[in-house]
Write an enzyme that holds these catalytic residues in place. Structure first.
Site, PDB file in Angstrom:
ATOM      1  N   ASP A  89       0.867  -1.180   0.000  1.00 47.68           N
ATOM      2  CA  ASP A  89       0.000   0.000   0.000  1.00 47.68           C
ATOM      3  C   ASP A  89       0.902   1.228   0.000  1.00 47.68           C
ATOM      4  O   ASP A  89       1.650   1.459   0.957  1.00 47.68           O
ATOM      5  CB  ASP A  89      -0.890   0.017   1.237  1.00 47.68           C
ATOM      6  CG  ASP A  89      -1.922  -1.099   1.224  1.00 47.68           C
ATOM      7  OD1 ASP A  89      -2.255  -1.565   0.120  1.00 47.68           O
ATOM      8  OD2 ASP A  89      -2.386  -1.498   2.296  1.00 47.68           O
ATOM      9  N   ASP A 142     -14.002  -4.537  -2.352  1.00 44.32           N
ATOM     10  CA  ASP A 142     -13.908  -4.214  -0.926  1.00 44.32           C
ATOM     11  C   ASP A 142     -15.266  -4.425  -0.255  1.00 44.32           C
ATOM     12  O   ASP A 142     -16.025  -3.473  -0.057  1.00 44.32           O
ATOM     13  CB  ASP A 142     -13.472  -2.752  -0.734  1.00 44.32           C
ATOM     14  CG  ASP A 142     -12.036  -2.517  -1.130  1.00 44.32           C
ATOM     15  OD1 ASP A 142     -11.223  -3.437  -0.981  1.00 44.32           O
ATOM     16  OD2 ASP A 142     -11.722  -1.408  -1.589  1.00 44.32           O
TER      17      ASP A 142
END
Length: 547
Positions: free
Chosen positions: A244, A402
């Site tokens: 990330d 998600d």
């Protein structure tokens, strides 16, 4: 259904001089006296989707490799592999460059039509398009492969037949036997990606280039020769390292990780959690045995995707050191810059591919496209998912999902696909559905993970990256219920993500669900679990993996 032929200014050019590598290739077509001639093999085609195919002439007078860049795929990794071997590159600018090449490499692309449009534009090819490892004989090029794993990603395959048996160099099995490599004289073609198959693949490039001319090539030869890799027998489960990436408060790109999407420290000045530099960490994971590396730019591109030069440079630098597939995601969509200029998602993705990405991950934009598709039942062809997959191929597009778990009393309580959960909810609920979230988990949408997965597969997704907001950063294991639910919805690979906290979570997800890959971040960043320890554990559990 048509055929593909190479056109050159000279009549002496034949199949032994040039091999077209991507999409649809009639293996036995060649030019003779300036005219196209076919033999009995013209019924057989080869779909390659992004791997190197190469041919070479007999001359080895210099350290130059001629490369035909279609401008329609990740050619940067091929360039890097050639440079690593100590060779210079000459780009093809006219048909005569092909004719005069001593060594010629034609990288594959994901979408044949897009590549051929580029070639026709440059007048390299006369086009008629037909859509469409076990070593079988001694080969100098594949001598180091043995039965080690190599990297495949494609949707079409050519099967071995009596008519093409003298071409067959190697085969592999996925459902049924198909061609993995072919050869004829000094022409070689592979269905897999050598430049993305780690040391094994780089050794193929080295052998094709007569041993290479660099210290790195010598080291690759040594490592490949002394490798203790276990012979592969079937499709390997992949272990993917995820980074990330975002800017910290000083503007530097850092690798970060948070608990349920919160990436700031919980004490002091609450600075962005800094776990290292993206390129260095990616290189470390490659050396440790990661099968793929994924960059998720979690704050970039919201205002100006193409203005995020640092992230593009991260890709360029990483691709010079990492020879496994690279995925990048984060805000890939249509947008207007501050001056009002419009950019399509395809333009944004193209810049990523040119910078070294092999796959693009799409999140929020894919959810909106899926909702519209389910509402109308029609494909618009204008969504980022559809545009990118049509040009670069489905294998180059990952949809990142998600979802969050919502417990319910019974399967009929909602109009979405539900699953009976292994662990009941806070009020003893036995069922749950998974609501898809967008904008980094900040907004829920009226669509379930099951419905989304089916829709994006129809729209052109090649893989599903399945996150779980409830499990992210918790270290308690993957959401097995969610993975089973989504795997039931699609035929494309599902990548399990969110929740890995120990080596046992990897064996658990592979033994209890159909997941094709498992992605992790924090435990690798913090060096809690080395990637090689994960793979050794998987092997002991009887799970096929690439060592």
């Amino acid at each position: 259904m048509d055929c593909l032929a190479l056109r050159s200014a000279a009549s002496s050019l034949c199949l032994e001089d040039v091999l077209c590598s991507q999409g649809q290739l009639r293996l036995a077509e060649h030019l003779h006296d300036g005219k196209l001639r076919r033999n009995a093999l013209t019924s057989q085609v080869l779909r390659t989707n992004g791997r190197i195919s190469a041919c070479k002439a007999s001359s080895n007078q210099d350290a130059e490799v001629t490369l035909l860049d279609y401008g329609a795929g990740n050619v940067r990794s091929v360039r890097n592999a050639i440079h690593l071997m100590g060779f210079q590159i000459k780009d093809v600018n006219k048909p005569e460059d092909i004719e005069n090449a001593n060594r010629l490499i034609l990288p594959g692309v994901g979408s044949f039509a897009a590549a051929m449009a580029k070639l026709e534009e440059k007048c390299f090819f006369l086009t008629q398009v037909k859509k469409v490892v076990t070593l079988k004989k001694p080969s100098k090029i594949l001598a180091g492969v043995k039965r080690n794993h190599v990297y495949f990603v494609h949707s079409y395959r050519a099967v071995p037949l009596v008519e093409n048996e003298d071409w067959v160099l190697a085969t592999t099995v996925y459902g049924e036997e198909f061609l993995a490599a072919v050869s004829k004289g000094n022409v070689y073609a592979t269905q897999f990606h050598p430049e993305k198959s780690g040391v094994v693949g780089l050794d193929i490039v080295r052998r094709f280039l007569d041993g290479g001319r660099s210290c790195e090539a010598e080291e690759i030869s040594r490592v490949a020769e002394t490798s203790s890799m276990r012979s592969g027998s079937t499709l390997a489960k992949r272990v993917i390292a995820c980074l990330d990436v975002r800017s910290n408060d000083m503007g530097d790109l850092v690798v970060t990780k948070g608990d349920q999407y919160d990436v700031r420290e919980q004490s002091g000045d609450q600075e962005v959690r800094n776990l290292g530099k993206p390129v260095d960490l990616a290189s470390r994971y490659y050396e440790d045995g990661a099968d793929e590396v994924t960059f998720l730019n979690i704050t970039g591109f919201r205002d100006s995707p193409l203005g995020d030069i640092p992230m593009l440079e991260v890709l360029r630098s990483t691709s010079k050191r990492v020879f496994v597939p690279l995925t990048v995601g984060g805000g890939i969509r249509d947008f207007k810059d501050k001056d009002g200029r419009y950019y399509s998602s395809l333009e944004v993705a193209s810049e990523y591919f040119r910078s070294g990405a092999d796959k693009i991950s799409i999140g929020t934009d894919a959810v909106y496209a899926a909702e519209e598709y389910l509402k109308t039942g029609k494909k618009t062809g204008t969504s980022s998912l559809e545009q990118i997959s049509s040009v670069y191929g489905k294998q180059a597009v990952i949809v990142s999902v998600d979802p969050r778990r919502i417990y319910i009393k019974g399967p009929n309580d909602v109009p979405f696909k539900t699953i009976k959960v292994q662990t009941t909810g806070p009020n003893d609920e036995e069922y749950a559905w998974y609501q898809c979230m967008v904008k980094g988990g900040r907004e829920g949408r009226p669509i379930g993970a099951f419905e989304l997965a089916k829709a994006v597969e129809d729209l052109g997704a090649g893989e599903i990256l399945l996150n779980c907001i409830d499990c992210d950063g918790q270290g308690n294991g993957y959401d097995l219920d969610l993975i089973k639910l989504v795997s039931e919805a699609v035929t494309i690979p599902v990548i399990a993500s969110s929740g890995a906290g120990s080596i046992h979570h990897f064996s658990e997800v592979f033994l209890q669900t159909p997941a094709s890959a498992a992605l992790a971040a924090g435990i690798f960043h913090r060096k809690e679990v080395p990637i090689m320890s994960v793979k050794e554990h998987m092997m002991k559990a009887g799970i096929e993996t690439r060592i």
